[in-house]
Scaffold this motif. Sequence first.
Motif, PDB file in Angstrom:
ATOM      1  N   PHE A 205       3.450  -3.236   5.247  1.00  0.00           N
ATOM      2  CA  PHE A 205       3.836  -3.305   3.842  1.00  0.00           C
ATOM      3  C   PHE A 205       3.883  -1.904   3.246  1.00  0.00           C
ATOM      4  O   PHE A 205       3.013  -1.083   3.532  1.00  0.00           O
ATOM      5  CB  PHE A 205       2.803  -4.113   3.037  1.00  0.00           C
ATOM      6  N   ASP A 206       4.881  -1.624   2.394  1.00  0.00           N
ATOM      7  CA  ASP A 206       4.856  -0.386   1.615  1.00  0.00           C
ATOM      8  C   ASP A 206       4.731  -0.757   0.142  1.00  0.00           C
ATOM      9  O   ASP A 206       4.769  -1.939  -0.218  1.00  0.00           O
ATOM     10  CB  ASP A 206       6.061   0.517   1.904  1.00  0.00           C
ATOM     11  N   SER A 207       4.549   0.229  -0.722  1.00  0.00           N
ATOM     12  CA  SER A 207       4.294  -0.059  -2.136  1.00  0.00           C
ATOM     13  C   SER A 207       5.552  -0.419  -2.916  1.00  0.00           C
ATOM     14  O   SER A 207       5.475  -0.727  -4.102  1.00  0.00           O
ATOM     15  CB  SER A 207       3.549   1.104  -2.800  1.00  0.00           C
ATOM     16  N   CYS A 208       6.709  -0.442  -2.251  1.00  0.00           N
ATOM     17  CA  CYS A 208       7.942  -0.912  -2.897  1.00  0.00           C
ATOM     18  C   CYS A 208       8.155  -2.405  -2.653  1.00  0.00           C
ATOM     19  O   CYS A 208       9.140  -2.978  -3.113  1.00  0.00           O
ATOM     20  CB  CYS A 208       9.157  -0.138  -2.372  1.00  0.00           C
ATOM     21  N   GLY A 209       7.255  -3.016  -1.904  1.00  0.00           N
ATOM     22  CA  GLY A 209       7.380  -4.437  -1.609  1.00  0.00           C
ATOM     23  C   GLY A 209       8.093  -4.741  -0.315  1.00  0.00           C
ATOM     24  O   GLY A 209       8.304  -5.908   0.016  1.00  0.00           O
ATOM     25  N   THR A 210       8.453  -3.726   0.447  1.00  0.00           N
ATOM     26  CA  THR A 210       9.115  -3.931   1.729  1.00  0.00           C
ATOM     27  C   THR A 210       8.095  -4.418   2.757  1.00  0.00           C
ATOM     28  O   THR A 210       6.994  -3.879   2.848  1.00  0.00           O
ATOM     29  CB  THR A 210       9.756  -2.618   2.229  1.00  0.00           C
ATOM     30  N   ILE A 211       8.461  -5.425   3.528  1.00  0.00           N
ATOM     31  CA  ILE A 211       7.618  -5.942   4.606  1.00  0.00           C
ATOM     32  C   ILE A 211       8.410  -5.837   5.900  1.00  0.00           C
ATOM     33  O   ILE A 211       9.541  -6.307   5.987  1.00  0.00           O
ATOM     34  CB  ILE A 211       7.233  -7.410   4.374  1.00  0.00           C
ATOM     35  N   LYS A 212       7.800  -5.190   6.886  1.00  0.00           N
ATOM     36  CA  LYS A 212       8.435  -5.072   8.197  1.00  0.00           C
ATOM     37  C   LYS A 212       7.560  -5.809   9.203  1.00  0.00           C
ATOM     38  O   LYS A 212       6.342  -5.623   9.227  1.00  0.00           O
ATOM     39  CB  LYS A 212       8.577  -3.601   8.582  1.00  0.00           C
TER      40      LYS A 212
ATOM     41  N   CYS B 126       2.620   4.279  12.714  1.00  0.00           N
ATOM     42  CA  CYS B 126       3.778   3.705  12.032  1.00  0.00           C
ATOM     43  C   CYS B 126       4.209   4.646  10.916  1.00  0.00           C
ATOM     44  O   CYS B 126       3.435   5.466  10.430  1.00  0.00           O
ATOM     45  CB  CYS B 126       3.475   2.320  11.480  1.00  0.00           C
ATOM     46  N   GLN B 127       5.443   4.508  10.551  1.00  0.00           N
ATOM     47  CA  GLN B 127       6.013   5.294   9.455  1.00  0.00           C
ATOM     48  C   GLN B 127       6.453   4.332   8.360  1.00  0.00           C
ATOM     49  O   GLN B 127       7.064   3.307   8.650  1.00  0.00           O
ATOM     50  CB  GLN B 127       7.209   6.102   9.940  1.00  0.00           C
ATOM     51  N   ILE B 128       6.114   4.672   7.113  1.00  0.00           N
ATOM     52  CA  ILE B 128       6.578   3.886   5.977  1.00  0.00           C
ATOM     53  C   ILE B 128       7.278   4.823   4.993  1.00  0.00           C
ATOM     54  O   ILE B 128       7.202   6.047   5.128  1.00  0.00           O
ATOM     55  CB  ILE B 128       5.437   3.102   5.297  1.00  0.00           C
ATOM     56  N   THR B 129       7.942   4.250   3.996  1.00  0.00           N
ATOM     57  CA  THR B 129       8.738   5.059   3.065  1.00  0.00           C
ATOM     58  C   THR B 129       8.009   5.388   1.769  1.00  0.00           C
ATOM     59  O   THR B 129       8.600   6.002   0.880  1.00  0.00           O
ATOM     60  CB  THR B 129      10.059   4.344   2.720  1.00  0.00           C
ATOM     61  N   THR B 130       6.738   4.960   1.659  1.00  0.00           N
ATOM     62  CA  THR B 130       5.938   5.279   0.476  1.00  0.00           C
ATOM     63  C   THR B 130       4.611   5.868   0.917  1.00  0.00           C
ATOM     64  O   THR B 130       4.213   5.733   2.079  1.00  0.00           O
ATOM     65  CB  THR B 130       5.697   4.025  -0.390  1.00  0.00           C
TER      66      THR B 130
END
Length: 128
Positions: free
Chosen positions: A55-62, A88-92
Amino acid sequence: MVTAITQGIKISVETMYQDEYSNPANEQFMFAYRIEIENLSDFTIQLLRRQWFIFDSCGTIKEVEGDGVVGVQPVLEPGQVHAYVSGCQITTDVGSMKGNYAMIRVATGSPFTVDIPEFALIAPFRLN
């Protein structure tokens, strides 16, 4: 460190922000995590598969699924520990992960699922 025990299997997780592999200007935040799997049960077990929810803080779930962990399907006798490091890499700069392992009791082939407790992914500069 975050820890949980499911059916006699203890999962402990420690996370580390990877500054040298991150690029905040391009929304790339890299985290490493170290997982320790400890067999507290009376059975020999084998880890067959993993399933992650990132999960990232923009609401994206992978969702990520696959065989074993970092290329192995470890067998653990009672009392044994298997540890590995992955990432892992996230966008936030803030996020989290959780998941589960599909395992079997080797003697009977009985399948069971072990929870990986949710753990935070937080860039250190967010803590100030």
